[in-house]
Design an enzyme around this catalytic site. Structure first.
Site, PDB file in Angstrom:
ATOM      1  N   ARG A  32       0.834  -1.209   0.000  1.00 40.30           N
ATOM      2  CA  ARG A  32       0.000   0.000   0.000  1.00 40.30           C
ATOM      3  C   ARG A  32       0.868   1.258   0.000  1.00 40.30           C
ATOM      4  O   ARG A  32       1.896   1.307   0.693  1.00 40.30           O
ATOM      5  CB  ARG A  32      -0.939   0.008   1.210  1.00 40.30           C
ATOM      6  CG  ARG A  32      -1.976  -1.106   1.100  1.00 40.30           C
ATOM      7  CD  ARG A  32      -3.005  -1.072   2.196  1.00 40.30           C
ATOM      8  NE  ARG A  32      -3.793  -2.306   2.164  1.00 40.30           N
ATOM      9  CZ  ARG A  32      -4.856  -2.508   1.382  1.00 40.30           C
ATOM     10  NH1 ARG A  32      -5.276  -1.536   0.595  1.00 40.30           N
ATOM     11  NH2 ARG A  32      -5.495  -3.662   1.395  1.00 40.30           N
ATOM     12  N   ASP A  33       0.434   2.238  -0.797  1.00 40.46           N
ATOM     13  CA  ASP A  33       1.136   3.518  -0.846  1.00 40.46           C
ATOM     14  C   ASP A  33       1.049   4.201   0.519  1.00 40.46           C
ATOM     15  O   ASP A  33       0.007   4.205   1.163  1.00 40.46           O
ATOM     16  CB  ASP A  33       0.513   4.408  -1.931  1.00 40.46           C
ATOM     17  CG  ASP A  33       1.423   5.574  -2.308  1.00 40.46           C
ATOM     18  OD1 ASP A  33       1.932   5.593  -3.438  1.00 40.46           O
ATOM     19  OD2 ASP A  33       1.618   6.473  -1.456  1.00 40.46           O
ATOM     20  N   ILE A  34       2.143   4.807   0.935  1.00 42.93           N
ATOM     21  CA  ILE A  34       2.195   5.447   2.253  1.00 42.93           C
ATOM     22  C   ILE A  34       1.317   6.698   2.308  1.00 42.93           C
ATOM     23  O   ILE A  34       0.896   7.118   3.389  1.00 42.93           O
ATOM     24  CB  ILE A  34       3.659   5.784   2.621  1.00 42.93           C
ATOM     25  CG1 ILE A  34       3.831   5.909   4.120  1.00 42.93           C
ATOM     26  CG2 ILE A  34       4.157   7.030   1.904  1.00 42.93           C
ATOM     27  CD1 ILE A  34       5.284   5.892   4.573  1.00 42.93           C
ATOM     28  N   ASN A  91       4.360   6.578 -13.511  1.00 42.51           N
ATOM     29  CA  ASN A  91       5.032   7.835 -13.819  1.00 42.51           C
ATOM     30  C   ASN A  91       6.461   7.543 -14.265  1.00 42.51           C
ATOM     31  O   ASN A  91       7.143   6.696 -13.677  1.00 42.51           O
ATOM     32  CB  ASN A  91       5.046   8.732 -12.569  1.00 42.51           C
ATOM     33  CG  ASN A  91       3.644   9.117 -12.144  1.00 42.51           C
ATOM     34  OD1 ASN A  91       2.807   9.439 -12.973  1.00 42.51           O
ATOM     35  ND2 ASN A  91       3.382   9.060 -10.847  1.00 42.51           N
ATOM     36  N   GLU A  99       8.871  10.134  -8.697  1.00 38.47           N
ATOM     37  CA  GLU A  99       9.628  10.489  -7.489  1.00 38.47           C
ATOM     38  C   GLU A  99      10.583   9.382  -7.060  1.00 38.47           C
ATOM     39  O   GLU A  99      11.685   9.659  -6.615  1.00 38.47           O
ATOM     40  CB  GLU A  99       8.662  10.773  -6.331  1.00 38.47           C
ATOM     41  CG  GLU A  99       7.946  12.100  -6.470  1.00 38.47           C
ATOM     42  CD  GLU A  99       6.881  12.284  -5.396  1.00 38.47           C
ATOM     43  OE1 GLU A  99       6.899  11.542  -4.405  1.00 38.47           O
ATOM     44  OE2 GLU A  99       6.033  13.170  -5.587  1.00 38.47           O
ATOM     45  N   VAL A 100      10.130   8.153  -7.146  1.00 41.54           N
ATOM     46  CA  VAL A 100      10.964   7.035  -6.698  1.00 41.54           C
ATOM     47  C   VAL A 100      11.529   6.317  -7.923  1.00 41.54           C
ATOM     48  O   VAL A 100      10.760   5.792  -8.738  1.00 41.54           O
ATOM     49  CB  VAL A 100      10.145   6.056  -5.816  1.00 41.54           C
ATOM     50  CG1 VAL A 100      11.031   4.899  -5.372  1.00 41.54           C
ATOM     51  CG2 VAL A 100       9.557   6.776  -4.604  1.00 41.54           C
ATOM     52  N   HIS A 104       7.502   1.290 -10.818  1.00 41.80           N
ATOM     53  CA  HIS A 104       6.330   0.857 -10.059  1.00 41.80           C
ATOM     54  C   HIS A 104       5.065   1.209 -10.813  1.00 41.80           C
ATOM     55  O   HIS A 104       5.008   2.216 -11.521  1.00 41.80           O
ATOM     56  CB  HIS A 104       6.293   1.489  -8.669  1.00 41.80           C
ATOM     57  CG  HIS A 104       6.491   2.977  -8.662  1.00 41.80           C
ATOM     58  ND1 HIS A 104       7.737   3.562  -8.789  1.00 41.80           N
ATOM     59  CD2 HIS A 104       5.602   4.008  -8.553  1.00 41.80           C
ATOM     60  CE1 HIS A 104       7.606   4.875  -8.759  1.00 41.80           C
ATOM     61  NE2 HIS A 104       6.316   5.178  -8.629  1.00 41.80           N
ATOM     62  N   HIS A 106       1.116   2.210 -10.122  1.00 35.63           N
ATOM     63  CA  HIS A 106       0.121   2.614  -9.144  1.00 35.63           C
ATOM     64  C   HIS A 106      -1.183   1.909  -9.517  1.00 35.63           C
ATOM     65  O   HIS A 106      -1.627   2.007 -10.664  1.00 35.63           O
ATOM     66  CB  HIS A 106      -0.132   4.125  -9.197  1.00 35.63           C
ATOM     67  CG  HIS A 106       1.035   4.966  -8.805  1.00 35.63           C
ATOM     68  ND1 HIS A 106       1.143   5.566  -7.566  1.00 35.63           N
ATOM     69  CD2 HIS A 106       2.149   5.335  -9.486  1.00 35.63           C
ATOM     70  CE1 HIS A 106       2.266   6.265  -7.504  1.00 35.63           C
ATOM     71  NE2 HIS A 106       2.891   6.145  -8.651  1.00 35.63           N
TER      72      HIS A 106
HETATM   73  P1  5GP Z   1       5.939   8.270  -8.146  1.00 32.01           P
HETATM   74  O1  5GP Z   1       5.700   9.732  -8.062  1.00 32.01           O
HETATM   75  O2  5GP Z   1       7.403   7.919  -8.135  1.00 32.01           O
HETATM   76  O3  5GP Z   1       5.186   7.611  -9.264  1.00 32.01           O
HETATM   77  O4  5GP Z   1       5.272   7.656  -6.848  1.00 32.01           O
HETATM   78  C1  5GP Z   1       5.969   7.292  -5.702  1.00 32.01           C
HETATM   79  C2  5GP Z   1       4.942   6.847  -4.681  1.00 32.01           C
HETATM   80  O5  5GP Z   1       5.635   6.198  -3.641  1.00 32.01           O
HETATM   81  C3  5GP Z   1       4.140   7.989  -4.071  1.00 32.01           C
HETATM   82  O6  5GP Z   1       2.747   7.765  -4.290  1.00 32.01           O
HETATM   83  C4  5GP Z   1       4.515   7.928  -2.579  1.00 32.01           C
HETATM   84  O7  5GP Z   1       3.429   8.219  -1.733  1.00 32.01           O
HETATM   85  C5  5GP Z   1       4.997   6.498  -2.420  1.00 32.01           C
HETATM   86  N1  5GP Z   1       5.994   6.317  -1.379  1.00 32.01           N
HETATM   87  C6  5GP Z   1       7.105   7.079  -1.161  1.00 32.01           C
HETATM   88  N2  5GP Z   1       7.801   6.601  -0.122  1.00 32.01           N
HETATM   89  C7  5GP Z   1       7.127   5.508   0.322  1.00 32.01           C
HETATM   90  C8  5GP Z   1       7.376   4.586   1.387  1.00 32.01           C
HETATM   91  O8  5GP Z   1       8.344   4.666   2.141  1.00 32.01           O
HETATM   92  N3  5GP Z   1       6.477   3.586   1.549  1.00 32.01           N
HETATM   93  C9  5GP Z   1       5.370   3.449   0.729  1.00 32.01           C
HETATM   94  N4  5GP Z   1       4.553   2.432   0.973  1.00 32.01           N
HETATM   95  N5  5GP Z   1       5.120   4.305  -0.282  1.00 32.01           N
HETATM   96  C10 5GP Z   1       5.985   5.320  -0.478  1.00 32.01           C
END
Ligand code: 5GP
Length: 122
Positions: A32-34, A91, A99-100, A104, A106
């Site tokens: 689950r997303d945080i 993304n 961001e990460v 991944h 979503h």
């Molecule tokens: P991006 O913008 O890279 O597509 O999405 C990264 C997602 O990772 C965001 O929705 C953010 O809330 C989630 N996220 C970031 N850090 C963590 C974490 O430590 N644990 C979890 N479960 N989700 C995270």
């Protein structure tokens, strides 16, 4: 882009930091997303070191590709969202505001999600 194994999802895969796991197989982990943006917000990641969907598509083995894609269906079944529907997105890079830097998906569900993206005024 070179993969950096200090990213947060690499740490989750190593078990260095916890996650709320939904599903796991040999090639994928779903949790689950945080900071959920919908009532159901799950991230599905490959276990291999891929930055983006494109990189994963180009470089992953057939077994990794199949295992990852099967995980998406298993997660939908686990969450009970297959019938009501969902949105699955990824993304990519700067323009995608990723961001990460570990590939991944979503999986967003739990309510009507409206149109796909907001029109952007340029
Ligand atoms: P991006 O913008 O890279 O597509 O999405 C990264 C997602 O990772 C965001 O929705 C953010 O809330 C989630 N996220 C970031 N850090 C963590 C974490 O430590 N644990 C979890 N479960 N989700 C995270």
């Amino acid at each position: 882009m070179a993969y950096n194994d200090q990213n947060i999802f690499a740490k989750i895969l190593r078990g260095d930091i916890p996650c709320d796991k939904v599903y796991e197989n040999d090639y994928a982990l779903a949790f689950r997303d945080i900071a959920p943006q919908t009532p159901v917000h799950v991230l599905v990641i490959p276990k291999g070191p891929y930055v983006s969907y494109v990189e994963f598509s180009e470089q992953a083995s057939d077994a990794e590709l199949a295992g990852f894609m099967r995980a998406v269906g298993a997660v939908a079944a686990e969450l009970g969202i297959a019938e009501a529907g969902s949105r699955i997105l990824s993304n990519q890079g700067e323009d995608g505001n990723q961001e990460v830097p570990h590939f991944h998906l979503h999986m967003l569900a739990g309510k009507n999600l409206g149109r796909m993206i907001k029109p952007i005024d340029e």
